[in-house]
Design a protein around this motif. Sequence first.
Motif, PDB file in Angstrom:
ATOM      1  N   TYR A   7       0.817  -1.217   0.000  1.00 16.78           N
ATOM      2  CA  TYR A   7       0.000   0.000   0.000  1.00 16.78           C
ATOM      3  C   TYR A   7       0.853   1.270   0.000  1.00 16.78           C
ATOM      4  O   TYR A   7       0.668   2.162  -0.844  1.00 16.78           O
ATOM      5  CB  TYR A   7      -0.935  -0.012   1.216  1.00 16.78           C
ATOM      6  CG  TYR A   7      -1.780   1.236   1.357  1.00 16.78           C
ATOM      7  CD1 TYR A   7      -3.054   1.293   0.804  1.00 16.78           C
ATOM      8  CD2 TYR A   7      -1.303   2.359   2.050  1.00 16.78           C
ATOM      9  CE1 TYR A   7      -3.831   2.435   0.937  1.00 16.78           C
ATOM     10  CE2 TYR A   7      -2.069   3.505   2.179  1.00 16.78           C
ATOM     11  CZ  TYR A   7      -3.330   3.537   1.621  1.00 16.78           C
ATOM     12  OH  TYR A   7      -4.099   4.665   1.737  1.00 16.78           O
ATOM     13  N   GLU A  45     -17.546   2.189   0.298  1.00 25.61           N
ATOM     14  CA  GLU A  45     -16.090   2.340   0.403  1.00 25.61           C
ATOM     15  C   GLU A  45     -15.417   0.989   0.656  1.00 25.61           C
ATOM     16  O   GLU A  45     -14.355   0.697   0.097  1.00 25.61           O
ATOM     17  CB  GLU A  45     -15.730   3.308   1.533  1.00 25.61           C
ATOM     18  CG  GLU A  45     -16.251   4.718   1.332  1.00 25.61           C
ATOM     19  CD  GLU A  45     -15.840   5.328   0.004  1.00 25.61           C
ATOM     20  OE1 GLU A  45     -14.648   5.238  -0.363  1.00 25.61           O
ATOM     21  OE2 GLU A  45     -16.710   5.891  -0.681  1.00 25.61           O
ATOM     22  N   GLU A  46     -16.034   0.152   1.479  1.00 23.74           N
ATOM     23  CA  GLU A  46     -15.446  -1.148   1.769  1.00 23.74           C
ATOM     24  C   GLU A  46     -15.494  -2.056   0.545  1.00 23.74           C
ATOM     25  O   GLU A  46     -14.534  -2.790   0.260  1.00 23.74           O
ATOM     26  CB  GLU A  46     -16.162  -1.794   2.963  1.00 23.74           C
ATOM     27  CG  GLU A  46     -15.742  -3.231   3.261  1.00 23.74           C
ATOM     28  CD  GLU A  46     -14.298  -3.399   3.727  1.00 23.74           C
ATOM     29  OE1 GLU A  46     -13.938  -4.533   4.120  1.00 23.74           O
ATOM     30  OE2 GLU A  46     -13.515  -2.419   3.684  1.00 23.74           O
ATOM     31  N   ARG A  52     -12.713  -1.025  -1.781  1.00 25.78           N
ATOM     32  CA  ARG A  52     -11.421  -1.550  -1.305  1.00 25.78           C
ATOM     33  C   ARG A  52     -11.313  -3.050  -1.542  1.00 25.78           C
ATOM     34  O   ARG A  52     -10.311  -3.547  -2.075  1.00 25.78           O
ATOM     35  CB  ARG A  52     -11.269  -1.274   0.196  1.00 25.78           C
ATOM     36  CG  ARG A  52      -9.966  -1.806   0.789  1.00 25.78           C
ATOM     37  CD  ARG A  52     -10.041  -2.012   2.295  1.00 25.78           C
ATOM     38  NE  ARG A  52     -10.882  -3.138   2.674  1.00 25.78           N
ATOM     39  CZ  ARG A  52     -10.487  -4.414   2.710  1.00 25.78           C
ATOM     40  NH1 ARG A  52      -9.247  -4.747   2.368  1.00 25.78           N
ATOM     41  NH2 ARG A  52     -11.323  -5.366   3.079  1.00 25.78           N
ATOM     42  N   TYR A  53     -12.333  -3.772  -1.141  1.00 26.85           N
ATOM     43  CA  TYR A  53     -12.320  -5.228  -1.141  1.00 26.85           C
ATOM     44  C   TYR A  53     -12.231  -5.796  -2.557  1.00 26.85           C
ATOM     45  O   TYR A  53     -11.535  -6.789  -2.799  1.00 26.85           O
ATOM     46  CB  TYR A  53     -13.589  -5.706  -0.452  1.00 26.85           C
ATOM     47  CG  TYR A  53     -13.750  -7.206  -0.308  1.00 26.85           C
ATOM     48  CD1 TYR A  53     -12.960  -7.931   0.572  1.00 26.85           C
ATOM     49  CD2 TYR A  53     -14.736  -7.886  -1.031  1.00 26.85           C
ATOM     50  CE1 TYR A  53     -13.137  -9.301   0.723  1.00 26.85           C
ATOM     51  CE2 TYR A  53     -14.917  -9.255  -0.880  1.00 26.85           C
ATOM     52  CZ  TYR A  53     -14.120  -9.955   0.000  1.00 26.85           C
ATOM     53  OH  TYR A  53     -14.294 -11.309   0.146  1.00 26.85           O
ATOM     54  N   SER A 103     -11.607  -3.843  -5.673  1.00 30.07           N
ATOM     55  CA  SER A 103     -10.569  -3.208  -6.509  1.00 30.07           C
ATOM     56  C   SER A 103     -10.675  -3.638  -7.967  1.00 30.07           C
ATOM     57  O   SER A 103      -9.757  -4.243  -8.524  1.00 30.07           O
ATOM     58  CB  SER A 103      -9.174  -3.530  -5.964  1.00 30.07           C
ATOM     59  OG  SER A 103      -9.005  -3.049  -4.659  1.00 30.07           O
ATOM     60  N   ASN A 133      -4.713  -2.696  -1.634  1.00 30.93           N
ATOM     61  CA  ASN A 133      -5.950  -2.541  -0.858  1.00 30.93           C
ATOM     62  C   ASN A 133      -6.231  -3.738   0.050  1.00 30.93           C
ATOM     63  O   ASN A 133      -7.197  -3.711   0.822  1.00 30.93           O
ATOM     64  CB  ASN A 133      -7.133  -2.329  -1.802  1.00 30.93           C
ATOM     65  CG  ASN A 133      -7.223  -0.899  -2.292  1.00 30.93           C
ATOM     66  OD1 ASN A 133      -6.768   0.026  -1.626  1.00 30.93           O
ATOM     67  ND2 ASN A 133      -7.810  -0.710  -3.462  1.00 30.93           N
ATOM     68  N   PHE A 142      -4.682  -2.275   6.383  1.00 31.86           N
ATOM     69  CA  PHE A 142      -6.056  -2.681   6.666  1.00 31.86           C
ATOM     70  C   PHE A 142      -6.050  -3.966   7.498  1.00 31.86           C
ATOM     71  O   PHE A 142      -5.729  -5.036   6.962  1.00 31.86           O
ATOM     72  CB  PHE A 142      -6.829  -2.913   5.370  1.00 31.86           C
ATOM     73  CG  PHE A 142      -6.858  -1.729   4.446  1.00 31.86           C
ATOM     74  CD1 PHE A 142      -7.726  -0.680   4.678  1.00 31.86           C
ATOM     75  CD2 PHE A 142      -5.991  -1.660   3.357  1.00 31.86           C
ATOM     76  CE1 PHE A 142      -7.745   0.423   3.832  1.00 31.86           C
ATOM     77  CE2 PHE A 142      -6.005  -0.567   2.505  1.00 31.86           C
ATOM     78  CZ  PHE A 142      -6.888   0.484   2.737  1.00 31.86           C
ATOM     79  N   HIS A 163      -8.563   3.821   0.887  1.00 30.35           N
ATOM     80  CA  HIS A 163      -8.265   2.824  -0.152  1.00 30.35           C
ATOM     81  C   HIS A 163      -7.798   3.514  -1.432  1.00 30.35           C
ATOM     82  O   HIS A 163      -7.978   4.734  -1.608  1.00 30.35           O
ATOM     83  CB  HIS A 163      -9.487   1.946  -0.418  1.00 30.35           C
ATOM     84  CG  HIS A 163     -10.679   2.704  -0.932  1.00 30.35           C
ATOM     85  ND1 HIS A 163     -10.754   3.188  -2.219  1.00 30.35           N
ATOM     86  CD2 HIS A 163     -11.852   3.056  -0.332  1.00 30.35           C
ATOM     87  CE1 HIS A 163     -11.901   3.803  -2.398  1.00 30.35           C
ATOM     88  NE2 HIS A 163     -12.589   3.756  -1.266  1.00 30.35           N
TER      89      HIS A 163
END
Length: 401
Positions: free
Chosen positions: A53, A275-276, A279-280, A282, A316, A322, A337
């Motif tokens: 990251y 948002e999650e 990120r999760y 991508s 991510n 995370f 993210h």
Amino acid sequence: MSESPHTLAAMPTTRRAGCPFDPPAELTDARRHAPMSRFTFPGGEPGWVITGYDLVRSVLADSRFSSRKELMLHPTIDYGGIQAPPAPPGEFLLMDEPLHSRYRKPLTGKFTVRRMRLLAERVARITTERLDAMEETGPPAELVTAFAKPIPAIVICELLGVPYQDRDSFQEQVDSFMNGETSDEDMLAAYTATQDYLARLVAAKRAHPTDDVLSDLTDSDLTDEELKGISLILLAAGLDTTANMLALGTFALLRNPEQLAALRADPSLTGRAVEELLRYLSVAKTFMRTALEDVELGGRTVRAGERLILSYNTANRDPDRFPDPHALDLHRQNGGHLAFGHGIHQCLGQQLARVEMQVAFPALLDRFPTLRLAVPPEDVALRPEIADIYGVKSLPVTWDA
């Protein structure tokens, strides 16, 4: 560092069976060894794959790493030393300063709060229309074509001012060169047809402006060729990514029933859930940069001219950023993210994408409380890993009528 860097033998082209939401295992394993790995491109050129990251974010913010198209190499195909041409006028995603700002700056004022609010109202109407059609037809349904694609497709067509009667054929052309499965010949034909259409659209907006972003831009000093390139970037960034987030995001929620239940129970969780999911999942998996000079990065020296493949999906999922990164946790507190990138190339339309997802996900789940997969999860058809944007090709769903 004195020890030799970790080496990634090749960029993976598949994901581990039964793990459609996780990055390819080879990239995850590389990140476990080190945040950057040595890599040799198919033509023999040395480069790097950045999986951590902090290093991905650092490269994205560093002007010593170029985005120019003509400096890039393909990570899985050897083109025999043939160099890519520079990006056409207007396609600022593949440009450095000052050209990048020339094209991006006129756009920043077009994504205003007023326009986003108006588009949110329009997204809600489009979403309702799609859900009405699904309900009228009855279960089962194929969610990609019935729901996930039409919403961003209609929105981007309205953003560009594509006439209603042209939208079906226009969307088919765009899908043909973005889906990662069309033959090279057909992809080139579809890409050329889309460019030709956008050229005609720009000319039409100059002659008869309407209430859309493209018409607004005709008042600037941008040429028709530049406006065509900008339109293509808006199209590529605003359609395929959001469509695959809606489809793959629904698949992920259906495969995580506790998280799905939490979202149903608390609609105020929607913003954090979006948002999650970004990120999760991508869905925009990797981007590339080229070093313009020798740069010290992560204790290694990246030589001038070396290319870096930036792995967004492993960045991510970096446990140093995370906690428990491979879990989908809609209550996750820490944001930041990289799904929309970082730095000067951070996605211009990210707020629009968020609006579309924040409207569409809860509307779908509210309309169909018993929504579920209509096929075993292992039978869900996924897009090939070589496609620029990851997602599902088809998502059959059903519900209690």
